[in-house]
Design a protein around this motif. Structure first.
Motif, PDB file in Angstrom:
ATOM      1  N   GLN A  29       0.819  -1.126  -0.228  1.00  0.00           N
ATOM      2  CA  GLN A  29       0.328  -0.090   0.013  1.00  0.00           C
ATOM      3  C   GLN A  29       1.171   1.027   0.013  1.00  0.00           C
ATOM      4  O   GLN A  29       0.410   2.405  -0.717  1.00  0.00           O
ATOM      5  CB  GLN A  29      -0.974  -0.010   1.341  1.00  0.00           C
ATOM      6  CG  GLN A  29      -0.534  -0.245   2.533  1.00  0.00           C
ATOM      7  CD  GLN A  29      -1.512  -0.180   3.674  1.00  0.00           C
ATOM      8  OE1 GLN A  29      -2.787  -0.103   3.151  1.00  0.00           O
ATOM      9  NE2 GLN A  29      -1.276  -0.032   4.818  1.00  0.00           N
ATOM     10  N   SER A  30       1.584   1.366   0.700  1.00  0.00           N
ATOM     11  CA  SER A  30       2.739   2.630   0.904  1.00  0.00           C
ATOM     12  C   SER A  30       3.810   2.847  -0.766  1.00  0.00           C
ATOM     13  O   SER A  30       3.695   3.848  -1.474  1.00  0.00           O
ATOM     14  CB  SER A  30       3.802   2.334   1.978  1.00  0.00           C
ATOM     15  OG  SER A  30       4.790   1.621   1.575  1.00  0.00           O
ATOM     16  N   TYR A  31       3.777   1.633  -0.978  1.00  0.00           N
ATOM     17  CA  TYR A  31       4.426   1.694  -2.593  1.00  0.00           C
ATOM     18  C   TYR A  31       3.614   1.873  -3.576  1.00  0.00           C
ATOM     19  O   TYR A  31       4.241   3.101  -4.340  1.00  0.00           O
ATOM     20  CB  TYR A  31       4.841   0.718  -2.402  1.00  0.00           C
ATOM     21  CG  TYR A  31       6.167   0.175  -1.713  1.00  0.00           C
ATOM     22  CD1 TYR A  31       7.296   0.535  -1.639  1.00  0.00           C
ATOM     23  CD2 TYR A  31       5.665  -1.797  -1.685  1.00  0.00           C
ATOM     24  CE1 TYR A  31       8.052  -0.406  -0.474  1.00  0.00           C
ATOM     25  CE2 TYR A  31       6.601  -2.172  -0.481  1.00  0.00           C
ATOM     26  CZ  TYR A  31       8.021  -1.296  -0.503  1.00  0.00           C
ATOM     27  OH  TYR A  31       9.090  -1.428   0.368  1.00  0.00           O
ATOM     28  N   ILE A  32       2.120   1.862  -3.450  1.00  0.00           N
ATOM     29  CA  ILE A  32       1.195   2.776  -4.478  1.00  0.00           C
ATOM     30  C   ILE A  32       1.389   4.354  -4.151  1.00  0.00           C
ATOM     31  O   ILE A  32       0.331   4.317  -5.230  1.00  0.00           O
ATOM     32  CB  ILE A  32       0.144   1.563  -4.990  1.00  0.00           C
ATOM     33  CG1 ILE A  32       0.283  -0.072  -5.171  1.00  0.00           C
ATOM     34  CG2 ILE A  32      -0.743   2.283  -5.173  1.00  0.00           C
ATOM     35  CD1 ILE A  32       0.816  -0.398  -6.222  1.00  0.00           C
ATOM     36  N   SER A  76       1.430  -1.348 -12.522  1.00  0.00           N
ATOM     37  CA  SER A  76       0.940  -0.861 -13.871  1.00  0.00           C
ATOM     38  C   SER A  76      -0.855  -0.577 -13.749  1.00  0.00           C
ATOM     39  O   SER A  76      -0.805  -0.225 -14.752  1.00  0.00           O
ATOM     40  CB  SER A  76       0.909  -2.507 -14.125  1.00  0.00           C
ATOM     41  OG  SER A  76       1.055  -2.433 -15.856  1.00  0.00           O
ATOM     42  N   ILE A  77      -1.426  -1.205 -12.429  1.00  0.00           N
ATOM     43  CA  ILE A  77      -2.441  -1.017 -12.609  1.00  0.00           C
ATOM     44  C   ILE A  77      -2.690   0.116 -12.119  1.00  0.00           C
ATOM     45  O   ILE A  77      -3.534   0.917 -12.833  1.00  0.00           O
ATOM     46  CB  ILE A  77      -3.456  -2.214 -11.564  1.00  0.00           C
ATOM     47  CG1 ILE A  77      -3.155  -3.240 -12.215  1.00  0.00           C
ATOM     48  CG2 ILE A  77      -4.656  -1.330 -11.506  1.00  0.00           C
ATOM     49  CD1 ILE A  77      -3.446  -4.608 -10.885  1.00  0.00           C
ATOM     50  N   ALA A 154       9.544  -0.956 -17.559  1.00  0.00           N
ATOM     51  CA  ALA A 154       8.699  -0.782 -19.668  1.00  0.00           C
ATOM     52  C   ALA A 154       7.607  -1.390 -19.452  1.00  0.00           C
ATOM     53  O   ALA A 154       6.512  -1.000 -20.244  1.00  0.00           O
ATOM     54  CB  ALA A 154       9.306  -1.003 -20.330  1.00  0.00           C
ATOM     55  N   LYS A 155       7.424  -2.427 -18.608  1.00  0.00           N
ATOM     56  CA  LYS A 155       6.209  -3.200 -18.390  1.00  0.00           C
ATOM     57  C   LYS A 155       5.451  -3.292 -17.660  1.00  0.00           C
ATOM     58  O   LYS A 155       3.819  -2.542 -18.365  1.00  0.00           O
ATOM     59  CB  LYS A 155       6.805  -4.725 -17.721  1.00  0.00           C
ATOM     60  CG  LYS A 155       7.073  -5.557 -19.016  1.00  0.00           C
ATOM     61  CD  LYS A 155       7.287  -6.829 -17.996  1.00  0.00           C
ATOM     62  CE  LYS A 155       8.400  -7.952 -18.446  1.00  0.00           C
ATOM     63  NZ  LYS A 155       8.273  -8.422 -17.718  1.00  0.00           N
ATOM     64  N   ILE A 156       5.637  -2.350 -17.244  1.00  0.00           N
ATOM     65  CA  ILE A 156       4.410  -1.009 -15.836  1.00  0.00           C
ATOM     66  C   ILE A 156       3.959  -0.246 -17.225  1.00  0.00           C
ATOM     67  O   ILE A 156       2.472   0.277 -17.376  1.00  0.00           O
ATOM     68  CB  ILE A 156       5.111  -0.392 -14.708  1.00  0.00           C
ATOM     69  CG1 ILE A 156       5.530  -1.635 -14.127  1.00  0.00           C
ATOM     70  CG2 ILE A 156       4.428   0.235 -14.478  1.00  0.00           C
ATOM     71  CD1 ILE A 156       6.001  -1.072 -12.532  1.00  0.00           C
TER      72      ILE A 156
END
Length: 189
Positions: A29-32, A76-77, A154-156
């Motif tokens: 949660q903190s990273y997002i 990514s989301i 790049a994927k994200i």
């Protein structure tokens, strides 16, 4: 308490253990939130997007195939939800900085930063990141703070690896310009 892998909890969720998702939420949660708030720049909006990210992840967990790390899939989301929000609210555009940076000015900034306390440095850098365009702020955060590889970023972001490298280079130049013009830098120089 034993620390399990993300895949362990994903398997538990797929088997019907809804509480296993709480562990993943606590873990990320903190990273997002950090990535999202650096993109949208509004605390309340970032909290809402982070919450929506976890709802979407929970609803789509069966589609996670493990081709990348779970954290990358989750980032990514969040990244896409933040971009959607930015597109809806065009008023959060950051100004572009095109000032030329020399090797000498970079060295001067680095020397000044050595005199600043760590906490003050971190706050200064975070303020500078918030002044970058949204996409660049996310890329800088993913690369330096979340230690994601260029390939993962790049994927994200669904950008090419070369594009990520160019954006990282330009973002670093802009960061140095912002640092050079900050009040803290001027006091310690």
């Amino acid at each position: 308490m034993q620390q399990h892998t993300d895949q362990y909890y994903i398997d538990k969720i797929l088997q019907g253990d809804t509480q296993a998702f709480e562990v993943l939420v606590e873990r990320y949660q903190s990273y997002i939130y950090t990535i999202v708030v650096r993109m949208v720049r509004v605390k309340e909006e970032a909290e809402e997007i982070a919450q929506d990210t976890f709802i979407k992840a929970y609803q789509s967990i069966a589609s996670f195939r493990g081709e990348s790390k779970f954290s990358s899939w989750l980032y990514s989301i969040a990244y896409r939800k933040a971009l959607d929000s930015i597109r809806k609210n065009k008023k959060y555009k950051a100004a572009e900085l095109n000032e030329e940076i020399t090797e000498g000015s970079i060295e001067i900034i680095e020397n000044a930063l050595t005199y600043i306390e760590d906490k003050e440095k971190k706050e200064l850098i975070q303020k500078c990141i918030l002044k970058l365009p949204e996409q660049e702020a996310a890329i800088i955060t993913l690369f330096y703070f979340e230690e994601q590889s260029i390939k993962e970023i790049a994927k994200i972001t669904q950008l090419t690896e070369d594009n990520i490298k160019v954006k990282l280079y330009r973002s670093r130049k802009k960061m140095f310009t912002l640092l050079q013009h900050s009040e803290v830098f001027k006091m310690h120089n």
